[in-house]
Design a protein around this motif. Structure first.
Motif, PDB file in Angstrom:
ATOM      1  N   PRO A   1      -3.706   3.384   1.377  1.00  0.00           N
ATOM      2  CA  PRO A   1      -3.113   4.597   0.801  1.00  0.00           C
ATOM      3  C   PRO A   1      -1.627   4.372   0.517  1.00  0.00           C
ATOM      4  O   PRO A   1      -0.879   3.898   1.379  1.00  0.00           O
TER       5      PRO A   1
ATOM      6  N   SER B   1       0.258   6.943  -1.293  1.00  0.00           N
ATOM      7  CA  SER B   1       0.795   8.299  -1.139  1.00  0.00           C
ATOM      8  C   SER B   1      -0.398   9.206  -0.877  1.00  0.00           C
ATOM      9  O   SER B   1      -1.508   8.738  -0.652  1.00  0.00           O
ATOM     10  N   SER B   2      -0.173  10.504  -0.943  1.00  0.00           N
ATOM     11  CA  SER B   2      -1.286  11.415  -0.662  1.00  0.00           C
ATOM     12  C   SER B   2      -2.350  11.372  -1.754  1.00  0.00           C
ATOM     13  O   SER B   2      -3.497  11.720  -1.516  1.00  0.00           O
ATOM     14  N   ARG B   3      -1.992  10.912  -2.958  1.00  0.00           N
ATOM     15  CA  ARG B   3      -2.960  10.911  -4.056  1.00  0.00           C
ATOM     16  C   ARG B   3      -3.230   9.534  -4.645  1.00  0.00           C
ATOM     17  O   ARG B   3      -4.180   9.362  -5.388  1.00  0.00           O
TER      18      ARG B   3
ATOM     19  N   LYS C   1      -3.701   5.199  -4.202  1.00  0.00           N
ATOM     20  CA  LYS C   1      -4.066   4.160  -3.245  1.00  0.00           C
ATOM     21  C   LYS C   1      -4.321   2.854  -3.984  1.00  0.00           C
ATOM     22  O   LYS C   1      -4.614   2.848  -5.187  1.00  0.00           O
TER      23      LYS C   1
END
Length: 131
Positions: A69, A71-73, A75
């Protein structure tokens, strides 16, 4: 007048459906035909969904080796296709090829145990049962 009443009463009695045995050959045949029809429709719908929705069966020649990953969105995903490994950038709505490796980076996908899970397993092994 009594003659008319007796005549209508006898017609009402004969208009009722006759009692049918629940386990007769006709009832079992009707049950099996209905079941066959329902199963046939399920198989037909499954075939239609597979045929027209673009769903393909899983291929053993392609697998995900690792995911990182970013960031949060977003990968980074390392994918093995045949003998080749590809590093892909995955974000919502798009997938980009970052690099292609000539030699394998990871030879076997190894399960990664988080630190908490490893520590918990260690504590559970050391624990002795109380008598």
């Amino acid at each position: 007048m009594p003659l008319v009443l007796a005549e209508t009463a006898s017609t009402a009695v004969s208009a009722r459906p006759a009692y049918q045995e629940p386990f007769s050959a006709a009832a079992i045949t009707q049950l099996l035909l209905g079941l066959g029809l329902v199963l046939g429709m399920i198989l037909l719908l499954g075939w239609l969904v597979k045929r027209f929705s673009g769903l393909a069966p899983m291929n053993r020649q392609m697998r995900v080796l690792a995911v990182l990953p970013l960031s949060s969105r977003e990968k980074a995903v390392l994918v093995e296709v045949g003998k080749q490994q590809l590093l892909l950038g995955v974000a919502p709505g798009r997938v980009n090829l970052l690099t292609q490796f000539d030699e394998p980076v990871i030879t076997q996908a190894e399960p990664v145990t988080p630190a908490f899970a490893a520590k918990l397993a260690e504590v559970m092994q050391r624990r002795t049962p109380h008598d």
